[in-house]
Structure formats: structure tokens, C-alpha cells
Design a protein around this motif. Structure first.
Motif, PDB file in Angstrom:
ATOM      1  N   THR A  74       4.279 -11.406  -0.540  1.00 22.44           N
ATOM      2  CA  THR A  74       3.758 -10.272  -1.307  1.00 22.44           C
ATOM      3  C   THR A  74       2.823 -10.744  -2.417  1.00 22.44           C
ATOM      4  O   THR A  74       2.762 -10.153  -3.498  1.00 22.44           O
ATOM      5  N   VAL A  75       2.105 -11.816  -2.132  1.00 21.09           N
ATOM      6  CA  VAL A  75       1.063 -12.336  -3.015  1.00 21.09           C
ATOM      7  C   VAL A  75      -0.276 -11.744  -2.582  1.00 21.09           C
ATOM      8  O   VAL A  75      -0.365 -11.107  -1.527  1.00 21.09           O
ATOM      9  N   PRO A  76      -1.363 -11.931  -3.361  1.00 21.69           N
ATOM     10  CA  PRO A  76      -2.679 -11.471  -2.923  1.00 21.69           C
ATOM     11  C   PRO A  76      -3.067 -12.076  -1.561  1.00 21.69           C
ATOM     12  O   PRO A  76      -2.600 -13.169  -1.203  1.00 21.69           O
ATOM     13  N   PRO A  77      -3.906 -11.375  -0.805  1.00 20.46           N
ATOM     14  CA  PRO A  77      -4.224 -11.771   0.581  1.00 20.46           C
ATOM     15  C   PRO A  77      -4.740 -13.186   0.783  1.00 20.46           C
ATOM     16  O   PRO A  77      -4.502 -13.774   1.837  1.00 20.46           O
ATOM     17  N   HIS A  78      -5.440 -13.762  -0.203  1.00 20.77           N
ATOM     18  CA  HIS A  78      -5.981 -15.110  -0.007  1.00 20.77           C
ATOM     19  C   HIS A  78      -4.894 -16.170   0.078  1.00 20.77           C
ATOM     20  O   HIS A  78      -5.143 -17.296   0.528  1.00 20.77           O
ATOM     21  N   LEU A  79      -3.662 -15.811  -0.307  1.00 18.18           N
ATOM     22  CA  LEU A  79      -2.544 -16.758  -0.256  1.00 18.18           C
ATOM     23  C   LEU A  79      -1.616 -16.526   0.934  1.00 18.18           C
ATOM     24  O   LEU A  79      -0.675 -17.305   1.140  1.00 18.18           O
TER      25      LEU A  79
ATOM     26  N   GLU B 226       2.838  -8.627   3.639  1.00 19.57           N
ATOM     27  CA  GLU B 226       2.164  -7.428   3.148  1.00 19.57           C
ATOM     28  C   GLU B 226       0.785  -7.334   3.787  1.00 19.57           C
ATOM     29  O   GLU B 226       0.143  -8.349   4.062  1.00 19.57           O
ATOM     30  N   LYS B 227       0.346  -6.091   4.010  1.00 17.35           N
ATOM     31  CA  LYS B 227      -1.006  -5.932   4.540  1.00 17.35           C
ATOM     32  C   LYS B 227      -2.029  -6.189   3.429  1.00 17.35           C
ATOM     33  O   LYS B 227      -1.685  -6.084   2.243  1.00 17.35           O
ATOM     34  N   PRO B 228      -3.267  -6.581   3.797  1.00 17.18           N
ATOM     35  CA  PRO B 228      -3.716  -6.913   5.143  1.00 17.18           C
ATOM     36  C   PRO B 228      -3.170  -8.273   5.553  1.00 17.18           C
ATOM     37  O   PRO B 228      -2.580  -8.975   4.743  1.00 17.18           O
TER      38      PRO B 228
ATOM     39  N   TYR C 134       2.146  -2.579   7.536  1.00 15.39           N
ATOM     40  CA  TYR C 134       1.384  -1.324   7.550  1.00 15.39           C
ATOM     41  C   TYR C 134       2.408  -0.195   7.591  1.00 15.39           C
ATOM     42  O   TYR C 134       2.728   0.371   8.635  1.00 15.39           O
ATOM     43  N   CYS C 135       2.914   0.113   6.389  1.00 10.34           N
ATOM     44  CA  CYS C 135       4.124   0.930   6.239  1.00 10.34           C
ATOM     45  C   CYS C 135       3.952   2.410   6.577  1.00 10.34           C
ATOM     46  O   CYS C 135       4.941   3.120   6.769  1.00 10.34           O
ATOM     47  N   HIS C 136       2.705   2.888   6.666  1.00  9.62           N
ATOM     48  CA  HIS C 136       2.524   4.315   6.950  1.00  9.62           C
ATOM     49  C   HIS C 136       3.024   4.717   8.340  1.00  9.62           C
ATOM     50  O   HIS C 136       3.218   5.898   8.602  1.00  9.62           O
TER      51      HIS C 136
ATOM     52  N   LEU D 143     -11.925  -2.111   1.555  1.00  7.39           N
ATOM     53  CA  LEU D 143     -11.786  -2.330   3.000  1.00  7.39           C
ATOM     54  C   LEU D 143     -10.477  -3.034   3.338  1.00  7.39           C
ATOM     55  O   LEU D 143      -9.713  -2.569   4.197  1.00  7.39           O
ATOM     56  N   LEU D 144     -10.183  -4.138   2.674  1.00  8.05           N
ATOM     57  CA  LEU D 144      -8.963  -4.878   2.984  1.00  8.05           C
ATOM     58  C   LEU D 144      -7.711  -4.100   2.578  1.00  8.05           C
ATOM     59  O   LEU D 144      -6.770  -3.966   3.361  1.00  8.05           O
ATOM     60  N   ASP D 145      -7.710  -3.544   1.373  1.00  5.11           N
ATOM     61  CA  ASP D 145      -6.483  -2.911   0.896  1.00  5.11           C
ATOM     62  C   ASP D 145      -6.219  -1.561   1.546  1.00  5.11           C
ATOM     63  O   ASP D 145      -5.073  -1.207   1.819  1.00  5.11           O
ATOM     64  N   ASP D 146      -7.263  -0.789   1.792  1.00  7.44           N
ATOM     65  CA  ASP D 146      -7.085   0.525   2.403  1.00  7.44           C
ATOM     66  C   ASP D 146      -7.118   0.471   3.931  1.00  7.44           C
ATOM     67  O   ASP D 146      -7.255   1.503   4.593  1.00  7.44           O
ATOM     68  N   SER D 147      -6.986  -0.725   4.476  1.00  7.80           N
ATOM     69  CA  SER D 147      -7.005  -0.888   5.930  1.00  7.80           C
ATOM     70  C   SER D 147      -5.824  -0.208   6.613  1.00  7.80           C
ATOM     71  O   SER D 147      -5.746  -0.193   7.849  1.00  7.80           O
ATOM     72  N   HIS D 148      -4.910   0.387   5.824  1.00  9.41           N
ATOM     73  CA  HIS D 148      -3.931   1.316   6.395  1.00  9.41           C
ATOM     74  C   HIS D 148      -4.657   2.308   7.297  1.00  9.41           C
ATOM     75  O   HIS D 148      -4.171   2.675   8.364  1.00  9.41           O
TER      76      HIS D 148
END
Length: 332
Positions: free
Chosen positions: A70-75, A93-95, A121-123, A179-184
Motif C-alpha cells: 500500500t505504498v505509492p505505485p513506483h514502489l 493496491e491499484k494500479p 480494484y475494489c469497485h 490516469l493511474l489512480d482513477d484506472s478503476h
């Protein structure tokens, strides 16, 4: 008494804490975060077993049934690599990450070691999203022609306790941006309408927000079944709007996350029918997702959105960035 499964939560910002609140029912939890203040705060809020300021030390000294990334995507990728090397299942966590690079190898190793892996992608666990899926399967609007999806919010409102400019969402290098975060939204289009054939996208910054990541994304997707989807994400709308409107031969159906509604228009009767839900229905996606992941881990059952599945969403993200750069349609 049966010994509880052990979970390491790597990254305890807002989403990390949310996952701890959901997973604490099922797991003995250790945490890892570079910020000592977050560790102290989290220990006050939840029952935490052990804490570390370096996830590498945690994974090299303890044995975990699963790791929640649950760290930022680059990690995401480096944490996943070490977790899999230590034979831990993955809750990501997504993405998935900054790009698809490296993830096919992670999935291959998970498959070989029979490690449970899931991308959040919890939705897909929202009750009225599942209701929408059922209605579409019942052909309530007949043959589907096209869809319009909008995912809008105002980034400075997300975390009132911090300056949005310091939040990873504002930083391109850390995998922030619309784009990355709302990729839900991309995941839901795939879940509801099928796989994507090509994308024509614009990934840009058009507002006054001070951020190196994109504040907006606009795209037209052509599906493999020839349906057309128009979508937009943005982080500058002061009025949140999150919906998908799907048009078919017999009518239109709208899934509205903000107003917790499904609206169905019957073309023949020329009338709208509204199915009303509530905030509790929406927020139930988080505990439902946690329970689902735990059950998959216990039963050694393949998850609905594993790394291989999430790669398909990530490919569309990557193609969108490429389309924006090349200013042309990109095939998936």
C-alpha cells in the motif's frame, strides 16, 4: 486455538490504515513504513504486532503468509519482488505499477510457487456495481452500442490534513495522476463490457493545480466487440462526478457512484426507473474485498483480479500514455 495468518502491511498512509482496519479481523498484522510518526499513529489506532521502518528488514526476519503493498505505485514492483522471493502472497493496491514491465515475471513466479496474488480494484465489490453487471447480463437495455464514463474529483480535497502538492498523487515519478489512480474506470469498463482493442488518448495538465503528474485524461476506447467507450478522468472538478452511462438498443442505464443510484431508461415506455442505494453500500466494498482475499488465501483459490488480469488494465494505461506521446491510436 488456531494460529492466525500473518500479514505485513507495507505503507501505512490513508489506504494502508484502511486496509489494516479491514484485515485486522483476519490477520496478525505487522507494519512497515519509513515514517516513524505514522507507525506511532497506527499503533494507537490498531492492534499491531511488530513494526519496521524498512520493509526489507521485515521480510528478511519474519515469515508472512501475505504482504499488502500500500505504498505509492513506483514502489510496488520492488516490494512484490522481495515478497515473492520470501514466498508470501500478494495484495497489491491499484494500479499494478508504473507500467507492465516486470509484472509478467512476478506473476509467473507466483504461479510456480502457488502464491495467491490480487490487485485491489475494489469497485468490483460494490453491491450496486454487481447489480449493474447483472442487469447488463439480463440484456435490460438490449444490444449495447456505446458507453460514457466520467471519474472526477478535486485533489486538494482528498486529504485535508496535508498539502496536496506533497502528496504522491501530485508527483509523476511516484505514480500519481488521474490516469493511474482513477484506472478503476478502465477496470470497470473491462469488467462490464469486455476487452479493449485500441485507445486514442490525451493525458495532460490543464488546470491551475501544481503537480508534475497528469490532472486529466481523455480517451476513446474501441472494444474487441466493436463497442465504443468514451471516458474522462480529472482531479480538478470541485463537484465530484463518478458514473458510467451505457446506451443500448432498448434504452440507457446509468451507474452513479456519487448519488448511489442505478437509473434505467426504457426507450419504448420513455420512462426512467431508479434503484436507490446508499453510502454504506459503497463503503462495504473494502471489508468485502478483505474477506474475499483472506478466503482465497485460506482456500488457495485463484482471485478474480490477479496480476495477470491486472496486467490487461495496465496495458491500456501504458497504451494511453503512448497514444498521448505519439498523438495517434495505439492498439493494445
Amino acid at each position: 486455538m488456531k494460529k492466525r495468518k500473518k500479514l505485513l502491511v507495507v505503507g501505512i498512509g490513508s489506504i494502508g490504515k484502511r486496509q489494516i482496519s479491514n484485515f485486522s479481523k483476519y490477520f496478525e498484522i505487522d507494519v512497515a513504513d519509513v515514517r516513524k510518526d505514522r507507525i506511532l499513529e497506527t499503533k494507537k489506532l490498531y492492534k499491531i504486532n511488530k513494526s519496521f521502518t524498512d520493509y526489507k528488514i521485515a521480510l528478511n526476519t519474519e515469515k508472512y503468509d501475505a504482504v499488502a503493498i500500500t505504498v505509492p505505485p513506483h514502489l510496488h514492483l520492488p516490494v512484490a519482488k522481495l515478497a515473492v522471493a520470501k514466498n508470501s502472497g500478494l495484495f497489491i493496491e491499484k494500479p499494478l505499477g508504473l507500467s507492465v514491465k516486470g509484472w509478467a515475471d512476478i506473476y509467473k513466479k507466483c504461479k510456480k510457487k502457488k502464491l495467491i496474488n490480487y490487485v485491489a480494484y475494489c469497485h468490483r465489490f460494490v453491491p450496486y456495481l454487481l447489480r449493474l453487471k447483472k442487469l447488463l447480463n439480463q440484456k435490460i437495455i438490449g444490444e449495447i452500442y456505446c458507453a460514457h464514463l466520467k471519474w472526477s474529483s478535486y485533489l486538494p480535497d482528498w486529504h485535508k490534513y496535508e498539502d496536496y502538492r506533497n502528496f504522491y498523487m501530485s508527483k509523476k515519478s511516484q505514480g500519481g495522476g488521474s490516469l493511474l489512480d482513477d484506472s478503476h474506470g478502465i477496470d470497470l469498463v473491462r469488467y462490464l463490457l469486455g476487452e479493449v482493442k485500441s485507445v486514442n488518448a490525451l493525458v495532460t495538465n490543464i488546470s491551475e493545480l501544481e503537480m508534475t503528474s497528469d490532472d486529466s485524461f481523455f480517451a476513446i476506447l474501441k472494444m474487441k466487440n466493436n463497442k465504443i467507450v468514451q471516458m474522462s478522468f480529472d482531479l480538478f472538478s470541485r463537484t465530484p462526478r463518478i458514473f458510467i452511462e451505457i446506451t443500448g438498443k432498448k434504452g440507457t442505464i446509468i451507474w452513479d457512484r456519487v448519488n448511489h443510484q442505478i437509473k434505467i431508461f426504457n426507450r419504448q415506455k420513455k420512462k426512467w426507473k431508479i434503484e436507490q442505494f446508499n453510502l454504506n453500500n459503497l463503503m462495504s466494498m473494502y471489508p468485502s474485498q478483505a474477506k474475499y482475499f483472506y478466503n482465497c488465501l485460506i482456500k488457495r483459490k485463484k482471485t478474480i483480479n490477479n496480476i495477470n488480469e491486472a496486467i490487461k488494465t495496465q496495458q491500456i494505461i501504458d497504451a494511453s500514455f503512448k497514444s498521448n506521446k505519439k498523438e495517434k491510436v495505439v492498439k493494445i
